[in-house]
Design an enzyme around this catalytic site. Structure first.
Site, PDB file in Angstrom:
ATOM      1  N   GLU A 165       7.419 -21.965   8.179  1.00 50.72           N
ATOM      2  CA  GLU A 165       7.235 -21.132   9.075  1.00 50.72           C
ATOM      3  C   GLU A 165       8.562 -21.714   9.970  1.00 50.72           C
ATOM      4  O   GLU A 165       9.063 -21.143  10.823  1.00 50.72           O
ATOM      5  CB  GLU A 165       6.157 -20.706   9.257  1.00 50.72           C
ATOM      6  CG  GLU A 165       5.784 -21.677  10.038  1.00 50.72           C
ATOM      7  CD  GLU A 165       4.417 -21.060  11.692  1.00 50.72           C
ATOM      8  OE1 GLU A 165       4.605 -21.209  12.448  1.00 50.72           O
ATOM      9  OE2 GLU A 165       3.424 -20.260  10.903  1.00 50.72           O
TER      10      GLU A 165
ATOM     11  N   GLU B 281       1.165  -0.965   0.155  1.00 48.79           N
ATOM     12  CA  GLU B 281       0.012  -0.087   0.278  1.00 48.79           C
ATOM     13  C   GLU B 281       0.962   1.025  -0.212  1.00 48.79           C
ATOM     14  O   GLU B 281       0.085   2.108  -0.655  1.00 48.79           O
ATOM     15  CB  GLU B 281      -0.759   0.175   1.463  1.00 48.79           C
ATOM     16  CG  GLU B 281      -1.769  -1.259   1.263  1.00 48.79           C
ATOM     17  CD  GLU B 281      -3.603  -0.176   0.767  1.00 48.79           C
ATOM     18  OE1 GLU B 281      -3.144   0.175  -0.432  1.00 48.79           O
ATOM     19  OE2 GLU B 281      -4.213  -1.556   0.390  1.00 48.79           O
TER      20      GLU B 281
END
Length: 307
Positions: free
Chosen positions: A118, A87
């Protein structure tokens, strides 16, 4: 590092006593419960305000010196980091390399669960090495439960390279301790759906990243008042926003604002400098550059020198 085999003691894994009859609630009762629990996310941000403010100041300082900001996470935490980074270019016209998101599993993990990836701390280390992190950079590790090896590996690697490290977790330090320059704990309590950290933990993380990235951009002069004067004019919606900013701040008609926007190569900040100082495009650009893009400082300096 915490015991990765047993996480039942973690705040984010505990059972919420207020939602034990979740499967028996009416739809309205369910919404009311979510609404009341989500209030805790705002309280958690308030409790961590000093640490978040410190992160803003120190991150802005590094970026002024040419550094970059990296978010590192896995699963929901990683996706939120990538989202916030994505953004920044349209909102603040930053180059895509200035704020970057790193997610365990890479781009594919954005749309398909890759939670097994992960567990490799060495992958976090490799991600930092691949991006040539230096002492000017900032690395934010995001892990709701605080134990994600990928994130811990990345933060440890970044610290060794002298980067500013920020650790964001939703468990207290007494449950999971970790060494970072800034330690932000966002304590929202057990989830309505036990262990589902995409809920309150995800919400509070999004709130915090909103504040962090926006605060940094404000400090870097990307904002004038509360207007996004560095907005990238890349479509009709953003052109309309740019024109309204110019109209509101200059009093010009929409037609005149459009002409000014074109003369400035669709850069609202430069258009305002040109209007307020009478300088042409090149001179206005040089004035902004001399003040590191800070519109308020650039205009004030010009007026002080020419009054």
């Amino acid at each position: 590092m915490a015991d990765l085999q047993e996480r039942g003691h973690l705040l984010t894994e505990q059972v919420n006593p207020l939602s034990q009859n979740l499967d028996q609630l009416s739809s309205l009762e369910l919404v009311e419960l979510f609404n009341s629990e989500d209030l805790k996310t705002v309280e958690a941000v308030a409790a961590a305000k000093v640490q978040i403010a410190t992160a803003i100041e120190q991150t802005a300082d590094r970026l002024r010196q040419g550094g970059r900001l990296f978010y590192v996470g896995a699963g929901t935490s990683g996706r939120l980091g990538v989202l916030d980074a994505a953004e920044c270019p349209p909102t603040f016209c930053t180059p895509p390399e200035l704020v970057q998101g790193i997610i365990a599993g890479g781009a594919g993990a954005l749309v398909r669960s890759s939670e097994d990836l992960e567990d490799r701390a060495e992958d976090g280390d490799a991600a930092i090495a691949q991006r040539h992190i230096t002492q000017l950079d900032v690395v934010v590790g995001i892990t709701a439960g605080g134990t994600t090896p990928f994130v811990q590996g990345a933060i440890n690697s970044a610290r060794q390279r002298g980067a500013l490290t920020i650790f964001i977790a939703c468990v207290p330090a007494e449950q999971v301790s970790f060494t970072a320059d800034i330690d932000i704990r966002l304590l929202t309590g057990p989830e309505i759906l036990a262990g589902s950290t995409r809920l309150k933990a995800g919400t509070v993380t999004k709130l915090t990243l909103n504040i962090l990235s926006t605060g940094v951009m404000v400090k870097l002069g990307k904002v004038y008042g509360n207007r996004m004067v560095d907005v990238a004019v890349t479509n009709q919606k953003l052109r309309d926003r740019a024109l309204r900013i110019l109209q509101d701040l200059t009093g010009l008609s929409r037609e005149a604002a459009g002409f000014l926007l074109e003369r400035s190569s669709k850069w609202v900040k430069l258009a305002l400098v040109m209007h307020w100082t009478g300088l042409d495009k090149d001179a206005g650009d040089r004035l902004l550059s001399a003040h590191q893009g800070n519109l308020r400082e650039a205009v004030a300096s010009y007026k002080n020198q020419n009054d």
